[in-house]
Write a protein that holds these residues in place. Structure first.
Motif, PDB file in Angstrom:
ATOM      1  N   ILE A 246       0.854  -1.184   0.000  1.00 36.22           N
ATOM      2  CA  ILE A 246       0.000   0.000   0.000  1.00 36.22           C
ATOM      3  C   ILE A 246       0.894   1.239   0.000  1.00 36.22           C
ATOM      4  CG2 ILE A 246      -1.480   1.422   1.504  1.00 36.22           C
ATOM      5  CD1 ILE A 246      -2.840  -1.125   2.414  1.00 36.22           C
ATOM      6  N   GLU A 247       0.527   2.211  -0.814  1.00 37.08           N
ATOM      7  CA  GLU A 247       1.102   3.544  -0.715  1.00 37.08           C
ATOM      8  C   GLU A 247      -0.027   4.544  -0.508  1.00 37.08           C
ATOM      9  OE1 GLU A 247       5.234   3.658  -3.337  1.00 37.08           O
ATOM     10  OE2 GLU A 247       3.403   4.536  -4.167  1.00 37.08           O
ATOM     11  N   VAL A 248       0.254   5.599   0.249  1.00 39.84           N
ATOM     12  CA  VAL A 248      -0.700   6.687   0.455  1.00 39.84           C
ATOM     13  C   VAL A 248      -0.114   7.950  -0.160  1.00 39.84           C
ATOM     14  CG1 VAL A 248      -2.025   8.038   2.111  1.00 39.84           C
ATOM     15  CG2 VAL A 248      -1.458   5.641   2.624  1.00 39.84           C
ATOM     16  N   HIS A 249      -0.843   8.517  -1.130  1.00 40.77           N
ATOM     17  CA  HIS A 249      -0.455   9.782  -1.762  1.00 40.77           C
ATOM     18  C   HIS A 249      -1.535  10.803  -1.427  1.00 40.77           C
ATOM     19  CE1 HIS A 249       2.801   8.211  -4.469  1.00 40.77           C
ATOM     20  NE2 HIS A 249       2.196   7.076  -4.130  1.00 40.77           N
ATOM     21  N   SER A 250      -1.118  11.949  -0.895  1.00 39.74           N
ATOM     22  CA  SER A 250      -2.084  12.888  -0.328  1.00 39.74           C
ATOM     23  C   SER A 250      -1.738  14.323  -0.674  1.00 39.74           C
ATOM     24  CB  SER A 250      -2.122  12.751   1.198  1.00 39.74           C
ATOM     25  OG  SER A 250      -2.404  11.420   1.581  1.00 39.74           O
TER      26      SER A 250
END
Length: 309
Positions: A243-247
């Motif tokens: 999982i990656e989180v881009h915000s």
């Protein structure tokens, strides 16, 4: 103070554990969502879908979207009770309201889920049984006033999301994680609360300095809180997947900020989920909202990106 009557179906009931609280001293969003997922399982039973969340189930409830309002913080030891009802039901999907209250009846958080009645091999939607339709009529309810969207437009269609689109939009990579077996449900898929958990764990990489500066400018000990959110569930990763989180910040208000988070698969590049959140910074001593200076807001506005849930 008089509070609205509870919704028809009794669901989750319990209390807040200290270890479920974050740096703000209140129940973390991940554990609000954990209780909502428990509520969905009890809601399935109320809809005449017994054992819908065991591995051998032939059908279950799959969340497609969720709108959440966080209304009054839940502190350690606070008793919490959730009731639910059916706002709308069509051929194979339904809108459910799960309303969690404090011991005095005051709303703590309220969830409006759009769920699908799905088989458990490919998780494709199929029509409700007549038995469940009849149960849905018995559990019919109006959406409580405190559940109605206040600052998020639910009429907007979800965006087309990819990892590359996040990079092209200059969204910040704020999180990287691995799905572990203990985070998965009986079907082997990541449980709903852990999508929010990955975001909650990652947000300090985006906002820690902003909050620290806001606290110093106001002589306060700062922490953050989400007041309203929309989640769109797209695919559910399994144990071992990444999982990656881009915000990014998409709006800066006088007291609140609006953020959009894209949770993506870094190996295939497509989306797991997305979230829009309205958040504020508060003083952990006074429990009051911190209003950043105009100069601080201007600096944050220089970091705005174009992302949508």
């Amino acid at each position: 103070m008089n509070h609205p009557a509870p919704l028809p179906a009794p669901l989750y009931q319990g209390s807040v554990n200290t270890w479920e609280c974050d740096e703000g001293g209140h129940l973390n969003v991940r554990f609000h969502l954990e209780r909502a997922m428990i509520g969905l399982a009890h809601m399935a039973r109320a809809l005449e879908m017994p054992r819908a969340f065991i591995a051998a189930a032939g059908a279950t409830l799959v969340p497609r979207e969720a709108h959440v309002r966080f209304l009054r913080e839940a502190l350690p030891g606070a008793p919490l009770t959730m009731h639910g009802g059916v706002v709308q039901m069509d051929e194979s999907e339904a809108t459910l309201c799960l309303d969690m209250r404090h011991g005095d009846g005051a709303p703590a958080s309220c969830f409006t889920f759009r769920v699908a009645h799905a088989e458990t091999r490919q998780f494709r939607a199929f029509p409700w049984s007549e038995r469940t339709r009849e149960a849905g009529k018995r559990l019919a309810c109006e959406l409580p006033a405190h559940a109605v969207p206040r600052s998020i437009d639910l009429s907007k269609a979800p965006s087309a999301i990819t990892r590359q689109a996040a990079i092209d939009a200059a969204a910040a990579r704020i999180g990287g994680a691995l799905v572990s077996p203990d985070q998965c449900d009986a079907f082997g898929r990541l449980r709903g609360e852990h999508f929010v958990g990955r975001i909650s764990d990652s947000v300090p990489n985006l906002l820690a300095q902003w909050r620290r500066e806001a606290g110093e400018a106001n002589g306060a000990t700062p922490a953050g809180a989400v007041v309203e959110a929309r989640m769109v569930f797209r695919r559910f990763p399994r144990a071992g997947q990444l999982i990656e989180v881009h915000s990014g910040l998409v709006e800066v208000g006088e007291k609140t900020i609006r953020l959009v988070h894209w949770i993506v698969d870094p190996e295939r590049g497509n989306a797991w989920a997305s979230m829009e959140a309205l958040a504020l910074t508060f003083d952990t001593t006074t429990r009051k909202t911190i209003t950043p200076s105009a100069e601080a807001r201007a600096r944050m506005e220089g970091r705005l990106v174009r992302l949508a849930v």
